[in-house]
Design an enzyme around this catalytic site. Structure first.
Site, short mmCIF file in Angstrom:
data_model
loop_
_atom_site.label_atom_id
_atom_site.label_comp_id
_atom_site.label_asym_id
_atom_site.label_seq_id
_atom_site.Cartn_x
_atom_site.Cartn_y
_atom_site.Cartn_z
N ASN A 8 0.83 -1.24 0.06
CA ASN A 8 -0.07 0.05 -0.06
C ASN A 8 0.66 1.22 0.03
OD1 ASN A 8 -1.82 -2.25 2.03
ND2 ASN A 8 -2.62 -1.28 0.27
N VAL A 48 1.66 6.94 0.52
CA VAL A 48 0.97 6.09 1.41
C VAL A 48 -0.41 5.96 0.82
CG1 VAL A 48 -0.09 5.33 3.68
CG2 VAL A 48 2.31 6.49 3.45
N CYS A 49 -1.01 4.64 0.55
CA CYS A 49 -2.42 4.45 0.15
C CYS A 49 -3.17 3.94 1.26
CB CYS A 49 -2.31 3.64 -1.04
SG CYS A 49 -3.92 3.19 -1.66
N LEU A 50 -3.87 4.83 2.01
CA LEU A 50 -4.61 4.68 3.12
C LEU A 50 -5.87 5.21 3.07
CD1 LEU A 50 -4.69 2.90 5.91
CD2 LEU A 50 -3.37 5.25 6.63
#
Length: 160
Positions: A84, A91-93
């Site tokens: 992620n 950051v992919c959140l």
């Protein structure tokens, strides 16, 4: 910087200095002798008893003039090998996505704890790094070995 963003970030800084999770650090960047509230240098420790344990991972939080209406951009520097985390380090959140889980009430502390949690609990339904995702889904043992190597290097770099 808008008054709302500046006031909120100053409040975040005060709150962080009073109380923050053990092993973390977060502070506005110093650019040319000036404190830059729009860019924070952070460190996220790996959770004990996980492959990430022992390392402290450097994260840059970049806030816009629209903060807290818009989330900060968070990127690992250097980029981390993680399903992620984009190759750029971003950051992919969901809590960092204005169209998904972002709410203006989310704090710096909550973001950093969320990113820490993501390290050992990747979201396989929202991959951002093809190589890390492929290794994570193909061979959990090989992925774990690679993460332990990253943690060991991070711990060594921190000791130097």
């Amino acid at each position: 910087m808008s008054g709302i963003a500046r006031g909120r970030l100053q409040e975040e800084r005060r709150n962080w200095r009073k109380e923050h999770p053990y092993g973390f650090h977060a502070r506005p960047a110093n650019t040319g002798g000036q404190t830059n509230l729009l860019v924070w240098q952070c460190g996220i420790p790996g959770v004990p008893n996980t492959p990430w344990a022992g390392g402290v991972y450097k994260l840059v939080m970049e806030f816009s003039e629209d903060y807290p209406s818009r989330p900060p951009r968070c990127r690992f520097d250097p980029p981390l090998f993680h399903p992620n985390v984009y190759p750029s380090g971003t950051v992919c959140l969901s809590i960092l996505d204005a169209d998904k889980g972002w709410r203006p009430s989310i704090t710096v502390k909550q973001i950093l704890l969320g990113v820490q949690s993501l390290l050992d609990s990747p979201n396989a339904s929202d991959p951002a790094n093809g190589d890390a995702y492929a290794l994570f889904t193909r061979s959990k043992a090989a992925y774990t070995d690679k993460i332990r190597q990253i943690a060991a290097k991070s711990a060594q770099d921190a000791a130097e």
